[in-house]
Design an enzyme around this catalytic site. Structure first.
Site, PDB file in Angstrom:
ATOM      1  N   HIS A   1     -36.455  33.700  -9.836  1.00 30.67           N
ATOM      2  CA  HIS A   1     -36.787  34.919 -10.583  1.00 30.67           C
ATOM      3  C   HIS A   1     -38.131  35.405 -10.041  1.00 30.67           C
ATOM      4  O   HIS A   1     -38.969  34.606  -9.619  1.00 30.67           O
ATOM      5  CB  HIS A   1     -36.910  34.531 -12.060  1.00 30.67           C
ATOM      6  CG  HIS A   1     -37.102  35.656 -13.010  1.00 30.67           C
ATOM      7  ND1 HIS A   1     -38.314  36.283 -13.179  1.00 30.67           N
ATOM      8  CD2 HIS A   1     -36.248  36.254 -13.875  1.00 30.67           C
ATOM      9  CE1 HIS A   1     -38.185  37.223 -14.110  1.00 30.67           C
ATOM     10  NE2 HIS A   1     -36.946  37.233 -14.545  1.00 30.67           N
TER      11      HIS A   1
ATOM     12  N   ASP B   1     -39.655  26.121 -13.319  1.00 31.77           N
ATOM     13  CA  ASP B   1     -39.464  27.301 -14.155  1.00 31.77           C
ATOM     14  C   ASP B   1     -38.302  26.987 -15.092  1.00 31.77           C
ATOM     15  O   ASP B   1     -37.141  27.060 -14.704  1.00 31.77           O
ATOM     16  CB  ASP B   1     -39.157  28.509 -13.258  1.00 31.77           C
ATOM     17  CG  ASP B   1     -38.758  29.733 -14.069  1.00 31.77           C
ATOM     18  OD1 ASP B   1     -38.710  29.643 -15.308  1.00 31.77           O
ATOM     19  OD2 ASP B   1     -38.485  30.780 -13.452  1.00 31.77           O
TER      20      ASP B   1
ATOM     21  N   GLN C   1     -34.758  29.322 -18.254  1.00 28.92           N
ATOM     22  CA  GLN C   1     -33.325  29.339 -18.573  1.00 28.92           C
ATOM     23  C   GLN C   1     -32.803  27.968 -18.995  1.00 28.92           C
ATOM     24  O   GLN C   1     -31.821  27.889 -19.727  1.00 28.92           O
ATOM     25  CB  GLN C   1     -32.504  29.842 -17.375  1.00 28.92           C
ATOM     26  CG  GLN C   1     -32.761  31.282 -16.997  1.00 28.92           C
ATOM     27  CD  GLN C   1     -32.337  32.274 -18.081  1.00 28.92           C
ATOM     28  OE1 GLN C   1     -31.564  31.973 -18.975  1.00 28.92           O
ATOM     29  NE2 GLN C   1     -32.873  33.484 -18.006  1.00 28.92           N
TER      30      GLN C   1
ATOM     31  N   LYS D   1     -36.311  33.244 -25.424  1.00 28.51           N
ATOM     32  CA  LYS D   1     -34.995  32.887 -24.862  1.00 28.51           C
ATOM     33  C   LYS D   1     -34.398  31.690 -25.607  1.00 28.51           C
ATOM     34  O   LYS D   1     -33.324  31.214 -25.270  1.00 28.51           O
ATOM     35  CB  LYS D   1     -35.132  32.559 -23.378  1.00 28.51           C
ATOM     36  CG  LYS D   1     -35.506  33.795 -22.532  1.00 28.51           C
ATOM     37  CD  LYS D   1     -35.396  33.490 -21.074  1.00 28.51           C
ATOM     38  CE  LYS D   1     -36.142  34.478 -20.190  1.00 28.51           C
ATOM     39  NZ  LYS D   1     -35.524  35.794 -20.100  1.00 28.51           N
TER      40      LYS D   1
ATOM     41  N   CYS E   1     -34.240  40.687 -11.866  1.00 32.83           N
ATOM     42  CA  CYS E   1     -35.543  40.234 -11.352  1.00 32.83           C
ATOM     43  C   CYS E   1     -35.357  39.120 -10.323  1.00 32.83           C
ATOM     44  O   CYS E   1     -36.108  38.135 -10.306  1.00 32.83           O
ATOM     45  CB  CYS E   1     -36.471  39.766 -12.473  1.00 32.83           C
ATOM     46  SG  CYS E   1     -36.801  41.030 -13.680  1.00 32.83           S
TER      47      CYS E   1
END
Ligand code: PLP
Length: 416
Positions: free
Chosen positions: A130, A206, A209, A232, A374
């Site tokens: 991303h 990261d 998600q 999220k 993104c």
């Protein structure tokens, strides 16, 4: 040995926790398939924030009066809840509250990266990042001349790890998505982290998600930094977290300057506070932290193993049903359903533009996100400019997928 299968989630009753799911759009029930972009909030999260504002709102770490001390206790308590959720060994010192995952990753690049990396030092990223885990490193490259390398994405949408050792040679930092927001790919993070550490590199994960959808234990994963966003994972917008090992945070200079992040200030110098407050300049997102804690409590109440089992099953159902009912007309990017894939379904439907697709789906009450997500470099690898992305959350079920397919079928008729 018998495998323990978690009891399934009761989706029917869980859905009642989410007021927004009671909405209708164009006369149809809302089918929310955009949780990878931002998830919905259950009543306990909304109630916790309202209760905080109604009973003890004040600025934190400043007042000595009762409600200010209560607000501080709620804020610091949230740090512990969020840290425990990801298995942080020392949450009071290791969880930094930030605005979102993007800010957490910028913090790592700008503070840790700028302080430790030198011209020519190598940072390994992947083609599926991303922009949040790409642009900060590109900015650092512009600033100090670090060299960026990339792990490629193969034809199945998995990372090509065949030359990992060669790619890791001389690398100081590996910054990698723990789950792709386009392909759903879940790379073998532990294996990559072990190889990175053996090569002398630190690992920035990261987790924007992955953290909302799986049981996570940072100690078992072995990563050095983990970034994620509350919104999220059923929490509010405006807050996210950076977890890092305490000694790493101790070694890092502040990212932003101002109130709350200092031990002492004179006209010619300042002494920064200890982490995590060193990285939390200004009034922090207090009510949002309270909501974040309520969100992780909510997810823990569901049980992350059950969340993962439900979403893995539904992803498998969705991929199979799309193939069976739409055949070759609809392509789902990314690996086949399985343990290394999350519930992100990036769709290409014949030559219909993803924006047109999303508009037709909206008529069915179905929320999907069209665009490049993104992840422009990944779009180029996939040979497309955009996809229509349907993403699964705790509250989705097979009926949602059936409505998605109904809408796609109609789009097929409209654009034939
Ligand atoms: C993989 C990944 N990383 C980082 C981000 C950035 O998250 P935020 O916008 O909450 O900062 C996202 C958001 O979609 C994402 O999917």
């Amino acid at each position: 040995m018998a495998t323990l299968i978690p009891a399934p989630l009761d989706i029917e009753s869980l859905r009642k926790d989410f007021p927004l799911l009671a909405r209708t759009v164009h006369g149809r029930p809302l089918v929310y398939l955009d949780s990878a972009s931002s998830s919905l909030q259950p009543r306990p999260v909304l109630a916790a924030m309202e209760q905080y504002y109604e009973t003890c709102h004040a600025n934190v770490h400043r007042g000595v009066y009762t409600t200010a001390e209560e607000a501080t206790a709620r804020y610091e308590g949230a740090r512990v809840s969020v840290g425990r959720f990801i298995g942080a060994p020392d949450p009071e010192r290791e969880i930094v509250f930030v605005k979102n995952a993007t800010e957490a990753l910028n913090l790592v690049a700008r503070s840790f990266g700028a302080a430790t990396l030198r011209r020519g030092d190598k940072v390994l990223l992947t083609e599926m990042e991303h922009h949040a885990n790409l642009v900060p490193w590109l900015m650092l490259s512009d600033q100090i001349g670090i060299e960026l390398r990339y792990l490629a994405v193969d034809a199945d949408g998995r990372l090509d790890l065949s030359n990992l050792d060669r790619k890791l040679d001389g690398v100081k930092v590996v910054a990698i998505s723990a789950m792709s927001n386009v392909l759903g790919t879940i790379p073998p993070l532990q294996e990559i982290t072990d190889a990175a550490h053996a090569a002398g590199a630190l690992v920035v994960a990261d987790g924007a998600q992955l953290v909302p959808h799986m049981p996570i234990d940072v100690q078992a994963l072995g990563v050095d930094f983990l970034a994620f966003s509350a919104h999220k994972m059923h929490g509010p917008t405006g807050i996210g977290a950076l977890w890092a090992r305490a000694e790493l945070l101790e070694s890092m200079p502040p990212f932003l300057g101002g109130g709350g992040m200092i031990l002492d200030v004179r006209l010619d110098r300042f002494v920064p506070a200890d982490p995590p407050h060193r990285f939390e300049a200004g009034t922090p997102p207090i009510a949002e932290a309270v909501g974040f804690a309520a969100a992780v409590d909510y997810l823990e109440g569901l049980g992350m193993a059950r969340v993962r089992a439900h979403e893995e099953q539904l992803t498998e159902y969705a991929i199979r049903a799309i193939a069976e009912r739409l055949g070759g007309a609809c392509r789902v990017f990314g690996p086949p359903a399985g343990p290394d894939r999350g519930g992100v379904l990036s769709l290409g439907f014949r030559d219909v533009h993803p924006h047109d697709l999303a508009q037709v789906l909206d008529q069915y009450g179905v929320c999907v996100r069209p665009g490049h997500h993104c992840a422009k470099p990944l779009m180029r690898v996939l040979g497309v400019t955009a996809t229509a992305r349907a993403s699964i959350g705790t509250y989705n079920d097979e009926r949602d997928i059936d409505t998605l397919i109904e809408g796609l079928t109609e789009a097929g008729r409209l654009f034939s």
